[in-house]
Enzyme design. Structure first.
Site: not given
Ligand code: HSE
Length: 435
Positions: A13-14, A104, A128, A135, A189, A204, A301
């Site tokens: 996905t990412v 993370k 990031e 964000i 997840e 996080k 997302g």
């Protein structure tokens, strides 16, 4: 035109979000960077091909092909999990590659090892996308807020949990059904218990605390509770008390020790965090120079997270082009100044509490419960028992004034041991006025 070449491990996905971002923003990035950022190689064990518009990218099943490719400047790890992600990052670093990760879980457990390896090999680590999805919270903390002592961190850092609580609150949708939605939307997840049990939020918070306080905070340092015990009845009672239930990460810096906790929290509707809904995240810092700062945006997302990974790639690319690698230390503090945290024991926490006790509706039950709280020095602010079912257990809801966590735990143990109590007591901490 100069090129910065990127190798990507994991086209999920990412990973595909990063590829789409670099593809769609190609010209804009050239205008901003003065070089071409090229995704030239992808390693993915489960794909035979890449989408047609990525025909220029070499696909391999072996991540070593990327580490040993002399043209690759930056290796992006987006497979998640601890292994082989940890070994891949360490191997890439050993080969002198800069690395970017959204992982993370890995950073909150093996961060020290990875950051120290990067320092030893003079390469950068971009992360990031590990907190807050799209964000730019890590860059802001490292750079925009550099001239601050961070007094507190508080936020909603898991899109899935926030999505579930919002749907349960606003539409009365049952927990299991909403979780399925979140999985389909690509927020959750691989193991959604990480979202629901607060573990992802704890990952996080550990990362943010590490940067904010200049101490290596490990996942084990965070006191973590999830939202799986929250029932629709708690959401209804919260509404009556003028609150919404949110899964919050909370850390206060008390000078020589720091609080580190993740738990469902009743947040008064007048508070900004009560109004962060759906998959949105919001992260609040209090800095001694700046005061209060709130970051808000999509915390999960494909494209928001892809945007954050791309930002790291661009940052590193710019540093390579300007020969200023590690101009900004990965954790903001210089490596030699990063210490070990002293975590405030959870037993020392004080705040107001909500209790939902399930008990048989017999004479004297309330008096017994009140007596237990009284014995432990807990002062009751209000009590509600909605309806009386002659033979069924009822929910007795109590709100306390500010109480001590240890006293609360001891009281709950005694209450749960009463013969008239038929279910485990649910407690939810209430955000205090000070926060
Ligand atoms: N599962 C995470 C969430 C993804 O729901 O927020 C982003 O870290």
């Amino acid at each position: 035109m100069k090129q910065i070449q990127v190798g990507l491990i994991g086209f999920g996905t990412v990973g595909s979000g990063l590829a789409e971002t670099l593809f769609e923003q190609k010209e804009r990035l050239q205008k901003k960077v003065g070089a071409e950022i090229v995704l030239s190689q992808v390693a993915d064990t489960s794909r035979k091909t890449l989408p047609k518009h990525f025909s220029g990218i070499t696909l391999t099943k072996d991540a070593n092909d990327i580490f040993t490719n002399p043209d690759i400047d930056i290796v992006v790890e987006l497979i998640g999990g601890l292994e082989p992600a940890r070994s891949f990052l360490l191997e890439a670093i050993k080969h002198g590659k800069h690395v970017v990760t959204a992982n993370k879980a890995l950073l909150s457990i093996h961060g020290k090892e990875i950051f120290e390896a990067a320092v030893a090999n003079n390469v950068e680590v971009g992360f990031e996308a590990s907190v807050g999805g799209g964000i730019p919270v890590i860059k802001s903390l490292k750079e925009g807020l550099v001239a601050n002592r961070i007094n507190s961190i508080m936020g909603i850092m898991n899109g899935t949990a926030n999505y579930i609580l919002t749907k349960m609150t606003d539409h009365g949708v049952p927990f299991a059904e909403v979780l399925k939605d979140a999985q389909e939307l690509g927020f959750a997840e691989a193991d959604p218990t990480y979202d629901v049990e607060g573990i992802d939020t704890a990952h996080k918070l550990a990362i943010l605390m590490t940067i904010a306080y200049g101490t290596y905070v490990h996942l084990d340092n965070i006191n973590t509770e999830g939202i799986s015990d929250i029932e629709p009845v708690d959401i209804e009672f919260a509404r009556e008390f003028g609150c919404r239930i949110k899964l919050l990460a909370i850390s206060h810096h008390h000078g020589d020790h720091v609080e580190a906790r993740v738990h469902p929290t009743m947040v008064p509707t007048s508070h900004m965090l009560a109004n962060i809904n759906g998959a949105y995240n919001a992260i609040h810092f209090n800095g001694d120079t700046v005061g209060n700062v709130l970051f808000y945006g999509l915390g999960a997302g494909k494209m928001p997270t892809g945007s954050a990974v791309a930002a790291d790639v661009v940052d590193i690319g710019r540093n390579i082009l300007c020969s200023s690698v590690n101009r900004v230390p990965a954790l903001s503090y210089l490596p030699e100044n990063i210490g070990t945290p002293k975590i405030t024991p959870m037993s020392k926490l004080t705040c107001p509490y909500y209790f939902r006790i399930t008990a048989l509706d017999h004479p004297g039950v309330l008096e017994t419960i009140a007596g237990i709280f009284n014995k432990h020095g807990i002062s009751i602010k209000s009590v509600i028992q909605k309806s009386r079912h002659q033979f069924d257990p009822v929910s007795i809801v109590l709100l306390s004034h500010t109480a001590n966590e240890e006293a609360v735990q001891n009281s709950i143990e005694e209450i749960n041991a009463l013969d008239v109590c038929t279910k485990k007591t649910v407690k939810i901490r209430i955000l205090s006025d000070k926060e």
